[in-house]
Design a protein around this motif. Structure first.
Motif, PDB file in Angstrom:
ATOM      1  N   TYR A  88      -1.137  97.084  45.454  1.00 33.61           N
ATOM      2  CA  TYR A  88      -1.079  95.615  45.506  1.00 33.61           C
ATOM      3  C   TYR A  88      -2.397  95.063  46.018  1.00 33.61           C
ATOM      4  CZ  TYR A  88      -0.613  95.922  50.605  1.00 33.61           C
ATOM      5  OH  TYR A  88      -0.834  96.178  51.935  1.00 33.61           O
ATOM      6  N   ILE A  89      -2.664  93.831  45.618  1.00 32.77           N
ATOM      7  CA  ILE A  89      -3.810  93.091  46.185  1.00 32.77           C
ATOM      8  C   ILE A  89      -3.280  91.721  46.587  1.00 32.77           C
ATOM      9  CG2 ILE A  89      -6.057  92.029  45.724  1.00 32.77           C
ATOM     10  CD1 ILE A  89      -6.528  94.124  43.559  1.00 32.77           C
ATOM     11  N   ILE A  90      -3.615  91.298  47.787  1.00 32.36           N
ATOM     12  CA  ILE A  90      -3.257  89.928  48.179  1.00 32.36           C
ATOM     13  C   ILE A  90      -4.545  89.233  48.627  1.00 32.36           C
ATOM     14  CG2 ILE A  90      -2.494  90.762  50.490  1.00 32.36           C
ATOM     15  CD1 ILE A  90      -0.516  88.322  50.445  1.00 32.36           C
ATOM     16  N   ALA A  91      -4.772  88.037  48.109  1.00 33.37           N
ATOM     17  CA  ALA A  91      -6.005  87.308  48.462  1.00 33.37           C
ATOM     18  C   ALA A  91      -6.044  87.104  49.968  1.00 33.37           C
ATOM     19  CB  ALA A  91      -6.019  85.951  47.754  1.00 33.37           C
ATOM     20  N   GLY A  92      -7.168  87.499  50.576  1.00 37.58           N
ATOM     21  CA  GLY A  92      -7.288  87.344  52.031  1.00 37.58           C
ATOM     22  C   GLY A  92      -6.892  88.603  52.789  1.00 37.58           C
ATOM     23  N   GLY A  93      -6.497  89.674  52.062  1.00 36.93           N
ATOM     24  CA  GLY A  93      -6.151  90.942  52.724  1.00 36.93           C
ATOM     25  C   GLY A  93      -4.783  90.892  53.383  1.00 36.93           C
ATOM     26  N   ASP A  94      -4.460  91.980  54.111  1.00 39.87           N
ATOM     27  CA  ASP A  94      -3.095  92.128  54.628  1.00 39.87           C
ATOM     28  C   ASP A  94      -2.662  91.039  55.604  1.00 39.87           C
ATOM     29  OD1 ASP A  94      -2.535  94.262  53.067  1.00 39.87           O
ATOM     30  OD2 ASP A  94      -2.422  95.738  54.682  1.00 39.87           O
ATOM     31  N   ALA A 123      -2.857  88.109  55.141  1.00 36.77           N
ATOM     32  CA  ALA A 123      -2.229  87.068  54.316  1.00 36.77           C
ATOM     33  C   ALA A 123      -0.755  87.374  54.026  1.00 36.77           C
ATOM     34  CB  ALA A 123      -2.991  86.901  53.002  1.00 36.77           C
ATOM     35  N   LEU A 124      -0.328  88.621  54.322  1.00 31.66           N
ATOM     36  CA  LEU A 124       1.095  88.930  54.126  1.00 31.66           C
ATOM     37  C   LEU A 124       1.945  88.081  55.058  1.00 31.66           C
ATOM     38  CD1 LEU A 124       0.957  92.850  53.923  1.00 31.66           C
ATOM     39  CD2 LEU A 124       1.470  91.283  52.044  1.00 31.66           C
ATOM     40  N   PHE A 125       1.392  87.791  56.253  1.00 31.49           N
ATOM     41  CA  PHE A 125       2.181  87.082  57.265  1.00 31.49           C
ATOM     42  C   PHE A 125       1.500  85.843  57.803  1.00 31.49           C
ATOM     43  CE2 PHE A 125       2.954  91.702  57.819  1.00 31.49           C
ATOM     44  CZ  PHE A 125       4.091  91.713  57.016  1.00 31.49           C
ATOM     45  N   SER A 126       0.511  85.360  57.104  1.00 31.50           N
ATOM     46  CA  SER A 126      -0.109  84.113  57.547  1.00 31.50           C
ATOM     47  C   SER A 126      -0.750  83.465  56.337  1.00 31.50           C
ATOM     48  CB  SER A 126      -1.175  84.388  58.612  1.00 31.50           C
ATOM     49  OG  SER A 126      -2.248  85.092  58.039  1.00 31.50           O
ATOM     50  N   SER A 127      -1.017  82.172  56.506  1.00 28.43           N
ATOM     51  CA  SER A 127      -1.571  81.447  55.372  1.00 28.43           C
ATOM     52  C   SER A 127      -3.082  81.639  55.328  1.00 28.43           C
ATOM     53  CB  SER A 127      -1.186  79.987  55.568  1.00 28.43           C
ATOM     54  OG  SER A 127      -2.113  79.166  54.976  1.00 28.43           O
ATOM     55  N   GLN A 128      -3.556  82.255  54.258  1.00 30.39           N
ATOM     56  CA  GLN A 128      -5.004  82.445  54.058  1.00 30.39           C
ATOM     57  C   GLN A 128      -5.306  81.822  52.700  1.00 30.39           C
ATOM     58  OE1 GLN A 128      -6.882  84.071  56.392  1.00 30.39           O
ATOM     59  NE2 GLN A 128      -5.064  84.472  57.619  1.00 30.39           N
ATOM     60  N   ASN A 187      -6.889  74.619  50.303  1.00 24.79           N
ATOM     61  CA  ASN A 187      -7.586  75.112  49.104  1.00 24.79           C
ATOM     62  C   ASN A 187      -7.598  74.012  48.050  1.00 24.79           C
ATOM     63  OD1 ASN A 187      -5.223  75.281  47.482  1.00 24.79           O
ATOM     64  ND2 ASN A 187      -4.801  77.340  48.240  1.00 24.79           N
ATOM     65  N   SER A 188      -8.302  74.256  46.944  1.00 23.69           N
ATOM     66  CA  SER A 188      -8.519  73.148  46.005  1.00 23.69           C
ATOM     67  C   SER A 188      -7.211  72.673  45.361  1.00 23.69           C
ATOM     68  CB  SER A 188      -9.538  73.556  44.942  1.00 23.69           C
ATOM     69  OG  SER A 188      -9.065  74.663  44.222  1.00 23.69           O
ATOM     70  N   LYS A 189      -6.269  73.617  45.142  1.00 21.00           N
ATOM     71  CA  LYS A 189      -4.985  73.194  44.559  1.00 21.00           C
ATOM     72  C   LYS A 189      -4.272  72.239  45.512  1.00 21.00           C
ATOM     73  CE  LYS A 189      -1.187  75.905  44.669  1.00 21.00           C
ATOM     74  NZ  LYS A 189      -0.289  77.039  44.342  1.00 21.00           N
ATOM     75  N   LEU A 190      -4.280  72.594  46.800  1.00 18.93           N
ATOM     76  CA  LEU A 190      -3.571  71.776  47.784  1.00 18.93           C
ATOM     77  C   LEU A 190      -4.303  70.454  48.021  1.00 18.93           C
ATOM     78  CD1 LEU A 190      -2.629  74.692  50.208  1.00 18.93           C
ATOM     79  CD2 LEU A 190      -1.151  73.562  48.550  1.00 18.93           C
ATOM     80  N   TYR A 191      -5.634  70.475  47.908  1.00 16.76           N
ATOM     81  CA  TYR A 191      -6.439  69.249  48.054  1.00 16.76           C
ATOM     82  C   TYR A 191      -6.079  68.261  46.934  1.00 16.76           C
ATOM     83  CZ  TYR A 191     -10.666  66.381  48.631  1.00 16.76           C
ATOM     84  OH  TYR A 191     -11.539  65.343  48.828  1.00 16.76           O
ATOM     85  N   CYS A 192      -6.005  68.773  45.718  1.00 16.02           N
ATOM     86  CA  CYS A 192      -5.649  67.904  44.579  1.00 16.02           C
ATOM     87  C   CYS A 192      -4.215  67.415  44.722  1.00 16.02           C
ATOM     88  CB  CYS A 192      -5.780  68.650  43.249  1.00 16.02           C
ATOM     89  SG  CYS A 192      -7.465  69.102  42.895  1.00 16.02           S
ATOM     90  N   ARG A 193      -3.322  68.318  45.196  1.00 17.54           N
ATOM     91  CA  ARG A 193      -1.915  67.915  45.354  1.00 17.54           C
ATOM     92  C   ARG A 193      -1.803  66.799  46.397  1.00 17.54           C
ATOM     93  NH1 ARG A 193       2.051  72.546  47.121  1.00 17.54           N
ATOM     94  NH2 ARG A 193       1.544  73.407  45.091  1.00 17.54           N
ATOM     95  N   ALA A 194      -2.562  66.929  47.480  1.00 16.71           N
ATOM     96  CA  ALA A 194      -2.505  65.932  48.553  1.00 16.71           C
ATOM     97  C   ALA A 194      -3.004  64.572  48.042  1.00 16.71           C
ATOM     98  CB  ALA A 194      -3.346  66.404  49.737  1.00 16.71           C
ATOM     99  N   THR A 195      -4.110  64.581  47.291  1.00 22.54           N
ATOM    100  CA  THR A 195      -4.652  63.318  46.771  1.00 22.54           C
ATOM    101  C   THR A 195      -3.634  62.654  45.833  1.00 22.54           C
ATOM    102  OG1 THR A 195      -6.795  64.412  46.801  1.00 22.54           O
ATOM    103  CG2 THR A 195      -6.697  62.303  45.677  1.00 22.54           C
ATOM    104  N   ARG A 196      -3.012  63.500  44.998  1.00 22.06           N
ATOM    105  CA  ARG A 196      -2.026  62.977  44.038  1.00 22.06           C
ATOM    106  C   ARG A 196      -0.820  62.371  44.754  1.00 22.06           C
ATOM    107  NH1 ARG A 196      -1.513  67.653  41.183  1.00 22.06           N
ATOM    108  NH2 ARG A 196       0.472  68.084  42.166  1.00 22.06           N
TER     109      ARG A 196
END
Ligand code: F1P
Length: 569
Positions: free
Chosen positions: A131-137, A139-144, A475-484
């Motif tokens: 497995y690969i998770i962005a931000g390393g392990d 990120a399994l238990f925290s928001s990265q 992150n950019s997805k959340l930035y766009c979601r917040a503006t919307r």
């Protein structure tokens, strides 16, 4: 909500499929008509709404708008991918199946690879899954969230995992067909077809894949998807992207997106294992049968509607009082507890201590790539006993999560210790009933915990209509979601909303040129340490007040909808 009103809501089960319903948004970001008033609902009603949303996952294909989980085309692709996995299982030399994603998608990649490598070990086979998770392990238990925006990091981490391999089946998961990290990995696969076969799992039709430019890259997520569509014609790439309907809390892909990811991956990998090790051919019938088992599983947590509502209410009360909810789990259900708890931080702007998970055996049980993650990530029951238990009382809620295959003596011992401090102790217990498989227990537990933590935060007042207002803009997805979101709720133009958002992020009433000329990654980096940016920006937009005044208003009225309505009246 009255019975007739609810019936009326149920008739809007398909409303989101209309081409006129929030047409500018992909399915994964639309708001669900079924939960429009979830912020005003009672615990019982919240549970019914969540059940209705989850049941949309298995709705039959109505008309031709979207592919569904059990559409012919989807099942066909699942079979083809299962056959590729089967080949690797039969001849694993120099081969690998890699599952990768960001946030919840990466967590599920971890959970699924762990389960199927365990199954291989039981058969005396060597592991083939990574497995690969962005931000390393961590990120399994925290928001990265920031690594999600980095396609190069995605590419590099895939290269590293696959070093020396000659045949790699890469399964990239991005519920919204949006994460640049995954786009980078898919691009690497497309550039090296002699080694990599790419598979994409997500829950939007391909034309809704994100098309925003990715800084430093010549591709967008959508352009990668288009290249994959071309190759899919000759089965050199695979797209598994049914629609499962909008999330109960808009954009909260940890819910249905996560559940559907788990279902699809487990269906594919178990079909491959059965074909490789018990000579069971991969058939459409077999895939559909397995899907139907999951469809039935969806009913289980909601069959205990009253119990679930009571728990949700209890958890809501604990959170309202600023007290804790603790999950104490065993085995893979313990991992689901850890995951659900950690997701409350980015999803609801919760404090790390509000909802926490612990697992029997800690990191020994987890067997994650990087091993123990240090003092900021304490996850064992011993850690709970030392760090948390001493401060608990009846206002804190503790939930035990286990099955009959776990050490029930150990469960009882822990329960006794907890009961000395709080009577607010509950249990989710699974026992074998007919031929229930562990994966069904897992899905049940995931649905149950997602409902519990979502419902409790709704009751705490963290949701506005069915939007997470207090989202982290990291992150950019959340930035766009917040503006919307600010645009929708304030009715003001995009530029004004972005300005208000930036003022809240940088804690200034006037924006400097330095701020306005910075790129989104600088904004999202700064936002990591900020709280309540979207509610603050909204109050400023609606009233024209200063940030300091907005802060005061929100302190006086922590229920977001009430604070906003007070501004409007
Ligand atoms: C990945 C993800 C979500 C998380 C948050 C930010 O989304 O990390 O898991 O809840 O919304 O994005 P995706 O790539 O699976 O769509």
């Amino acid at each position: 909500m009255s019975g007739s009103e609810w019936t009326c809501r149920l008739s809007s089960m398909h409303e989101w499929e209309s081409p006129y319903y929030e047409p500018s948004l992909p399915v994964s970001e639309k708001s669900n008509p079924l939960t429009r008033d979830i912020d005003r609902a009672s615990a019982g009603c919240i549970v019914r709404m969540l059940q209705a949303c989850d049941s949309q996952m298995f709705l039959e294909e109505a008309g031709a708008t979207y592919q569904r989980l059990m559409s012919d085309e989807v099942v066909e692709t699942l079979m083809e991918v299962a056959k590729k996995v089967e080949l690797i299982l039969k001849d694993p030399r120099d081969s690998l199946v890699v599952l990768s994603g960001c946030g919840t998608s990466g967590r599920l990649a971890f959970l699924v690879t762990s389960a199927f490598n365990r199954a291989l070990k039981e058969l005396n086979q060597s592991p083939v899954y990574s497995y690969i998770i962005a931000g390393g392990d961590k990120a399994l238990f925290s928001s990265q969230e920031a690594p999600e925006d980095d396609p190069k990091l995605g590419m590099l981490s895939l290269k590293e995992v696959c070093e020396g391999k000659k045949c790699v089946l890469f399964i990239g998961i991005s519920c919204g067909l949006s994460a640049p990290f995954v786009a980078g990995q898919l691009d690497l696969c497309l550039q090296n077809p002699e080694v990599y076969t790419p598979v994409l799992v997500g829950f939007n039709p391909t034309h809704q894949a994100r098309d925003e430019p990715i800084p430093g890259c010549s591709f967008t997520f959508r352009s990668v998807v288009q290249r994959m569509e071309e190759l899919a014609k000759s089965q050199k790439a695979f797209l598994i992207n049914p629609a499962v309907g909008p999330e109960a809390i808009s954009g909260s892909s940890r819910m249905k997106g996560g559940s559907a990811t788990k279902i699809l991956l487990e269906v594919v990998l178990s079909a491959a294992h059965a074909a490789a090790f018990t000579h069971t051919p991969i058939t459409q019938q077999g895939i559909l049968q397995h899907m139907r088992v999951y469809e039935k599983t969806l009913e289980i947590p909601y069959a205990h509607n009253e119990g679930l509502s009571a728990l949700l209410e209890a958890a809501g009360k604990s959170l309202q009082r600023g007290r804790r909810v603790c999950y104490l789990g065993w085995g893979s259900l313990g991992v689901l507890g850890l995951i659900d708890a950690s997701e409350c931080v980015p999803t609801f702007g919760a404090d790390y201590e509000d909802v926490r998970g612990f697992i029997s055996g800690g990191y020994n049980e987890l067997k994650n790539n990087e091993g123990p993650l240090g003092p900021d990530f304490r996850i064992s029951h011993e850690d709970f006993l030392h760090l948390v238990l001493p401060s608990l009382d009846d206002h804190d809620m503790v939930l035990l999560i286990y099955t009959q295959t776990d050490d029930v003596g150990d469960v009882e011992k822990l329960a006794r210790r907890v009961r000395e401090k709080t009577s607010n102790l509950h249990a989710v217990y699974h026992r074998v009933d007919g031929d229930t498989a562990a994966t069904q227990w897992e899905l049940c537990t995931k649905l149950f915990l997602n409902a519990l933590s979502t419902g409790a935060h709704v009751l705490k007042g963290k949701i506005y209509q069915n939007h997470m207002m207090d989202l982290q803009v990291t992150n950019s997805k959340l930035y766009c979601r917040a503006t919307r979101l600010l645009q929708n709720l304030s009715g003001r133009p995009e530029s004004k909303c972005e300005e208000a958002l930036l003022k809240a992020v940088y804690k200034v009433d006037n924006l400097t040129v330095e701020i306005t000329s910075s790129d989104i990654s600088t904004h999202t980096h700064t936002a990591r340490t900020r709280t309540k940016v979207v509610p603050l920006a909204l109050v400023c937009l609606l009233t024209g007040c200063s940030l300091a005044e907005a802060e005061l208003r929100l302190e006086q009225q922590p229920i977001v909808r009430d604070a906003v309505e007070a501004c409007l009246s």
